[in-house]
Scaffold this motif. Sequence first.
Motif, mmCIF file in Angstrom:
data_model
loop_
_atom_site.group_PDB
_atom_site.id
_atom_site.type_symbol
_atom_site.label_atom_id
_atom_site.label_comp_id
_atom_site.label_asym_id
_atom_site.label_seq_id
_atom_site.Cartn_x
_atom_site.Cartn_y
_atom_site.Cartn_z
ATOM 1 N N UNK A 108 0.836 -1.203 0.000
ATOM 2 C CA UNK A 108 0.000 0.000 0.000
ATOM 3 C C UNK A 108 0.871 1.253 0.000
ATOM 4 N N UNK A 109 1.989 1.203 0.726
ATOM 5 C CA UNK A 109 2.907 2.341 0.740
ATOM 6 C C UNK A 109 3.486 2.578 -0.650
ATOM 7 N N UNK A 110 3.894 1.512 -1.319
ATOM 8 C CA UNK A 110 4.458 1.666 -2.659
ATOM 9 C C UNK A 110 3.393 2.131 -3.658
ATOM 10 N N UNK A 111 2.146 1.736 -3.455
ATOM 11 C CA UNK A 111 1.087 2.238 -4.329
ATOM 12 C C UNK A 111 0.922 3.741 -4.164
ATOM 13 N N UNK A 112 0.943 4.209 -2.896
ATOM 14 C CA UNK A 112 0.835 5.653 -2.661
ATOM 15 C C UNK A 112 2.027 6.390 -3.245
ATOM 16 N N UNK A 113 3.228 5.820 -3.102
ATOM 17 C CA UNK A 113 4.422 6.452 -3.675
ATOM 18 C C UNK A 113 4.351 6.473 -5.201
ATOM 19 N N UNK A 147 6.218 15.035 -5.596
ATOM 20 C CA UNK A 147 7.373 14.361 -4.996
ATOM 21 C C UNK A 147 7.401 14.491 -3.478
ATOM 22 N N UNK A 148 6.751 15.484 -2.911
ATOM 23 C CA UNK A 148 6.824 15.713 -1.476
ATOM 24 C C UNK A 148 6.191 14.581 -0.675
ATOM 25 N N UNK A 149 5.281 13.825 -1.292
ATOM 26 C CA UNK A 149 4.632 12.736 -0.568
ATOM 27 C C UNK A 149 5.624 11.678 -0.123
ATOM 28 N N UNK A 150 6.747 11.547 -0.824
ATOM 29 C CA UNK A 150 7.739 10.538 -0.474
ATOM 30 C C UNK A 150 8.304 10.785 0.927
ATOM 31 N N UNK A 151 8.489 12.057 1.295
ATOM 32 C CA UNK A 151 9.101 12.375 2.576
ATOM 33 C C UNK A 151 8.178 12.055 3.744
ATOM 34 N N UNK A 152 6.874 11.982 3.506
ATOM 35 C CA UNK A 152 5.916 11.667 4.561
ATOM 36 C C UNK A 152 5.610 10.179 4.618
ATOM 37 N N UNK A 153 5.359 9.560 3.487
ATOM 38 C CA UNK A 153 4.903 8.174 3.454
ATOM 39 C C UNK A 153 6.003 7.193 3.829
ATOM 40 N N UNK A 171 8.703 7.429 5.994
ATOM 41 C CA UNK A 171 8.867 7.231 7.441
ATOM 42 C C UNK A 171 7.676 6.553 8.114
ATOM 43 N N UNK A 172 6.447 6.852 7.651
ATOM 44 C CA UNK A 172 5.266 6.208 8.231
ATOM 45 C C UNK A 172 5.316 4.702 7.992
ATOM 46 N N UNK A 173 5.671 4.309 6.773
ATOM 47 C CA UNK A 173 5.764 2.884 6.451
ATOM 48 C C UNK A 173 6.852 2.216 7.278
ATOM 49 N N UNK A 174 8.010 2.841 7.394
ATOM 50 C CA UNK A 174 9.109 2.266 8.159
ATOM 51 C C UNK A 174 8.745 2.131 9.634
ATOM 52 N N UNK A 175 8.118 3.147 10.200
ATOM 53 C CA UNK A 175 7.711 3.078 11.601
ATOM 54 C C UNK A 175 6.695 1.980 11.848
ATOM 55 N N UNK A 176 5.770 1.788 10.910
ATOM 56 C CA UNK A 176 4.766 0.737 11.062
ATOM 57 C C UNK A 176 5.411 -0.641 11.022
ATOM 58 N N UNK A 177 6.361 -0.839 10.118
ATOM 59 C CA UNK A 177 7.033 -2.135 10.016
ATOM 60 C C UNK A 177 7.819 -2.443 11.282
ATOM 61 N N UNK A 203 -5.879 6.021 0.942
ATOM 62 C CA UNK A 203 -6.536 7.331 0.797
ATOM 63 C C UNK A 203 -5.654 8.289 0.007
ATOM 64 N N UNK A 204 -4.337 8.256 0.265
ATOM 65 C CA UNK A 204 -3.405 9.085 -0.504
ATOM 66 C C UNK A 204 -3.432 8.687 -1.974
ATOM 67 N N UNK A 205 -3.423 7.380 -2.240
ATOM 68 C CA UNK A 205 -3.483 6.906 -3.628
ATOM 69 C C UNK A 205 -4.782 7.342 -4.303
#
Length: 387
Positions: free
Chosen positions: A79-84, A93-99, A101-107, A131-133
Motif C-alpha cells: 500500500x505504501x508503494x502504491x501511494x508512492x 514528490x513531497x509525498x515521499x518524505x511523509x509516506x 517514514x510512516x511505512x518504516x515506523x509501522x514495520x 486514501x493518498x493513492x
Amino acid sequence: MQDIFADNLVYAHYGLILALSCGQLLVLYALSNSNQPPAGLGLFTVYFMTTLLAWFAVSLNQVIPVGLDIPAVAAIISACFLALATSQRAGVARAHYLLGPVCLGTILAVFLLPPDTLFQLYLATAALFWAVAAALGGWRGWRGRNIGDSLIALAGLLMTAAMLLCWYLLAQERQPAIAQSLVYAVHGAAHALVIIGFLASTLQDQQHQLSHLSTVDPLTRLLNRRGLESALNVTLANARRHGEFTAAVMVDIDHFAELNRHFGEDTGDRILQYMARGLEQECRSGDVVARYERDVFLIILPNSGLEAARNLAERIRSRLGNEPLIIEQQLINVTASLGAAASGDAGLDVLYRDTTRALQLAKRGGRNRVAAVEHRPLHLSNAATLR
C-alpha cells in the motif's frame, strides 16, 4: 459440502489475483523496455511485486501458520508503494518524505505489538496509504481526463472505506474474523481495479504521446506542418470571419546543406535547435512558430500586419548576425533569408504562398536579408534600406 464450496471460492479468488498480478508484471516488463516508459513505472512494479508476495503469504499462512502476521506486513508495504507510485505519477514528490517514514515506523512496530493491536495498526496505516493513492489518482485523472487514474482512485476509496468498516467491526462489534475476511475480499477487488486502471491510464497516456509526436518536431520541439495547421485552424477561421489581417514570416537558413557537409549532421541538428530557440525568444507569446520543412521555419503572427512581420524578420536577421554559434570551440556564422507577408484572407495556404515568394526574392537579392510581399508591387529591403 458448503465448506468445500467456500474453500473452492477462496482458491479461485487467490488464483485470479495471482494470475492478474503475474500478467501485469509481464506487461510492466514490456513497458520498461520502451523508449519512454510511463511515469511511476518503477514504483508500480514494486507495488505489484509486493502485492503478489502478500497474496503468496496469505496462502502459505493458511497452510503453515507463523507467529508474525507476514500478510499484514506485506500489505502495508505494498500500500505504501502504491501511494508512492501514484504520487510520482501525479508529479507530487513531497509525498515521499511523509509516506516513507510512516511505512518504516509501522514495520518496526510489527515486532513490538500484539496481534490484535497490530491488525488495528495495519488498518489505520493501510487506510492512510490507500486514501493518498485515491486522492492523487483522482487528481491526476481529473487533470488529464484519464479514466485509468480514476479507476485507481476508485480502488483507493473502496479500500479506505473497507478499512474504516473493519475498524468499526473490531472496535464496536468485536468480530475480527469477519473484519479479516472483508479486508481480503475487498483488497482483491481493489487490486484488480488498480491493475485495470494502470493499464488503461498507460494506454491513454501513450495515445496522447503519439498524438503529440504527430504534431511536434522531435528535434526542435516546435510544431511541424500538421501541428501548425491544427493549432491555427480556429484562429485563422476567426480572423477571416472578422476581417483581421494575419502576418507570417518564413525563415530559411542560408547554405544549410553546405554547413551540414562541412561540419557534420550533428552540428546541423544543433544549428536547427539554435535557430528554433532564437525564433521562440524573438516572438510574442501569441505567435506560432513551426518547423515547416527541413531547414525552413514558418512564423504566424495573428492579428498583425505586414509591418509587424517585417520588424520581426529584421530582428531575427540581426540576432543571427550578432550572436554567432559556437560549437566545440568553433565559431559558426549562421545567417538566414527571411520572407514576410500579410493577408486579410487569412488562409495558411495563402500565407505560405506569399512568404515563399518573398523568401525567393530575399535569396535572389544575395541572401541574409528580408523581403516582403504585399498585395501590391513587390517590396525588397535589406538591412540598410529598412533602417
